[in-house]
Design an enzyme around this catalytic site. Structure first.
Site, short mmCIF file in Angstrom:
data_model
loop_
_atom_site.label_atom_id
_atom_site.label_comp_id
_atom_site.label_asym_id
_atom_site.label_seq_id
_atom_site.Cartn_x
_atom_site.Cartn_y
_atom_site.Cartn_z
CG HIS A 1 20.18 -12.14 32.33
ND1 HIS A 1 20.38 -10.86 31.96
CD2 HIS A 1 20.72 -12.26 33.57
CE1 HIS A 1 21.01 -10.23 32.92
NE2 HIS A 1 21.23 -11.06 33.89
CD GLU B 1 31.99 -27.63 33.15
OE1 GLU B 1 30.79 -27.47 33.42
OE2 GLU B 1 32.71 -26.71 32.70
CB CYS C 1 29.92 -23.96 41.10
SG CYS C 1 30.76 -24.58 39.63
CG ASP D 1 27.99 -28.98 31.48
OD1 ASP D 1 27.11 -29.32 30.68
OD2 ASP D 1 28.39 -27.81 31.60
C1 PEP Z 1 27.93 -27.01 35.72
O1 PEP Z 1 28.11 -27.51 34.62
O2 PEP Z 1 27.64 -27.67 36.74
C2 PEP Z 1 28.05 -25.55 35.91
C3 PEP Z 1 27.98 -25.02 37.10
O3 PEP Z 1 28.18 -24.79 34.80
P1 PEP Z 1 26.98 -24.35 33.83
O4 PEP Z 1 25.69 -24.73 34.51
O5 PEP Z 1 27.15 -22.89 33.64
O6 PEP Z 1 27.26 -25.17 32.62
MG MG Z 2 28.97 -26.41 32.95
#
Ligand code: PEP
Ligand code: MG
Length: 580
Positions: free
Chosen positions: A194, A436, A507, A460
């Site tokens: 965090h 993902e 994202c 992911d």
């Molecule tokens: C991802 O998997 O690209 C993602 C944005 O989610 P996290 O990094 O929270 O797994």
């Molecule tokens: Mg992810």
């Protein structure tokens, strides 16, 4: 002492040179004596009252700060502690000990807080048991004031410093003021902790996970922090300071140059616009994202709301946080992702069993569909917040159409319940999925007919496509979003969305990499979501691109067979643009 380099993980870039401000958990000194004489009693009571008043003022101020930045829930803990001081069952018995048994104020505070905390600990109710920690915390604050020690807090900072700590507690993070906090160096933490995410959002240089070497740093000593290299230098020699000052000036002028792009639209040289959104994890980060001119939130990782709390956050707590973010973004889109726990993210109160392959196991939407009350509560909170902004809902780790349909059905049920209860809900909440997992990317054509949008999670998607653990340093060399197989999947997802008139966002970390910009323009990505700190860099890269050239380049890139070739082509392309 000779110059010493401490190595950690560089999680937020920037070079900073300043004095250390050591923020360590302080244990109050043991009281000098346990009793006072009858003559001293009145003076002792006055000391106690003064400590009480100071604690009360301090807690109320902290709560106000928390309300603005962290939301009602965190503020609630501090308000609760302030209230406890006026509770007839708490403070008067402490006074009584001093008055009637001639205890010293310190001794009375210590014994009585321990007595109350012990009583709470014995209760059946888990919530009440957790209040024991709050009581002890309050006792500590009283003792600090009694012993004349200022609670060492970031709120008292009036000069530029580098904060050195084990890690930052929620009551520390509400006080992070980037005018004074130049950098952070912590003993614990990793890239996705965090503190790391927050420091990136706020633009504070940070080195985390630096280990025991951090313990030796003393308050006031001069430090150099290089957040890109994950380096903290103690006792720097004059020539080292000079070298870093030169690098710092160079970096600053590059940043000043980039600042020109802050208020400009995110568009290519030939006027193709994209949406530039931010990834956030807290209400505080939403405020920072708005300040950094994000055009919305493309990923709100709600797990921090759950991880920062000792128990499952209830609907009201969640609603307050989601509403605060929606309002903070002032009508701009906010994509809220339902709980993505499991894998590397633990929730102690869920008591998830240890698994041999946690990334392939019980996580994210799989938990939500198994423990539907949990998902339903969250969806109700999000839907209620939708009345206060442009809220969209996204489900993580979807691997099949069945999972998506089930999640959507629960969402529709939650909506009907709320409407029956007369609660206002927006009637245009888009529902989408994170892509993902390769199976979702391969089935993008079918998904696109049913979802409102896709958001590609490359973090992911890369690990599952290439079978490379995203946390394992030993195989990190294999982890690369420019792998041709990953590019094929991304193209497939964006094309499928567009064929059905839907939008596709990204994202994962790739969206925030300026080197990926020509490729993502070429593929026609609609929404780009990243750490707010990366927005200007990507906007600057976009401003140099021509969308027609990017499409031609992308066609060529998609023919290449190796990651190295893709990277080389992209580097070459960007270098040529710079020279042109
Ligand atoms: C991802 O998997 O690209 C993602 C944005 O989610 P996290 O990094 O929270 O797994
Ligand atoms: Mg992810």
């Amino acid at each position: 002492m000779a110059e010493q380099s401490i190595r950690g993980i560089g999680v937020s870039e920037g070079i900073r040179i300043a004095k250390a401000f050591v923020l360590r958990e302080q244990s109050p000194r043991t009281p000098v004596r346990e009793t006072v004489t009858a003559e001293e009693m009145e003076a002792e009571l006055a000391r106690l009252r003064q400590a009480k008043e100071r604690s009360e003022t301090e807690l109320n101020e902290l709560a106000e700060q928390a309300k603005r930045t962290l939301g009602e829930k965190q503020a609630g803990i501090l308000v609760g502690q302030a209230r406890m001081l006026s509770d007839p069952a708490f403070y008067p018995p402490i006074e009584k000990r001093v008055q009637e048994e001639l205890h010293s104020a310190e001794h009375a505070v210590q014994t009585m807080t321990e007595h109350f905390a012990g009583r709470f600990e014995k209760l059946d109710n888990e919530y009440m048991r957790e209040r024991a920690a709050d009581i002890r915390d309050l006792g500590k604050r009283l003792l600090m004031h009694l012993q004349g020690e200022e609670q060492r807090s970031l709120a008292s900072l009036r000069e530029e410093v580098i904060v050195v700590a084990d890690d930052l507690a929620p009551s520390d993070t509400v006080q992070l003021d980037k005018r004074y906090v130049q950098a952070l160096v912590t003993r614990m933490g990793g890239k996705t902790s965090h503190t790391s995410i927050l420091s990136r959002s706020l633009g504070i240089a940070a080195v985390v996970g630096a280990g025991d070497a951090v313990d030796a740093i003393v308050d006031g000593e001069l430090l150099i922090v290089d957040g890109s290299e994950g380096l903290c230098i103690r006792q720097p020699q004059p020539e080292t300071i000079e070298a870093y000052q030169i690098r710092q000036r160079r970096q600053q002028s590059e940043l000043d140059e980039l600042e020109r792009f802050r208020s400009r639209p995110a568009e290519t040289k030939d006027g193709v616009r994209v949406e530039m959104a931010a990834n956030i994890g807290t209400v505080q980060e939403a405020a920072a994202a708005a300040e950094l001119k994000a055009e919305g939130v493309g990923l709100y990782r709600t797990e921090f709301l759950y991880m920062n709390s000792g128990q499952m956050p209830d609907e009201e707590t969640q609603f307050a946080a989601y509403r605060a973010v929606a309002e903070q973004m002032n009508g701009q889109p906010v994509v809220i992702r339902t709980l993505d726990i499991g894998g590397d993210k633990e929730l102690p109160y869920l008591a998830l069993p240890k698994e041999a392959n946690p990334f392939l196991g019980y996580r994210a939407i799989r938990i939500g569909l198994d423990r539907q009350e949990l998902l339903r509560t969250q969806l109700r909170a999000i839907l209620r917040a939708s009345h206060y902004g442009d809220v969209k809902i996204m489900f993580p780790m979807i691997s099949s159409l069945e999972e998506w349909r089930q999640a959507k059905a629960i969402c529709n049920e939650a909506r009907s319940e709320l409407i029956q209860e007369g609660k206002p809900v927006s009637d245009s909440v888009e529902l989408g999925i994170m892509v993902e997992i390769p199976s979702a990317a391969l089935l993008a054509g079918s998904f696109a007919k049913e979802v409102d949008f896709f958001s590609i999670g490359t973090n992911d998607l890369v690990q599952y496509t290439l079978a490379v653990d995203r946390m394992n340093e030993k195989v990190a060399y294999l982890y690369d979003y420019f792998h041709p197989a990953v590019l094929q999947l991304i193209k497939r997802v964006i094309d499928a969305a567009h064929r059905e008139g839907k939008w596709a966002g990204m994202c994962g970390g790739m969206a925030g990499d300026p080197l990926a910009a020509p490729l993502l323009v070429g593929l026609g990505l609609d929404e780009w979501s990243m750490d707010a700190g990366s927005i200007v860099k990507v906007k600057e890269a976009l401003s140099r691109l021509d969308s027609h050239d990017c499409r031609a380049l992308t066609d060529r890139l998609l023919q290449l067979g190796t990651t190295a070739e893709v990277r080389r082509e992209l580097l070459h392309y960007m270098d040529n643009l710079r020279d042109a």
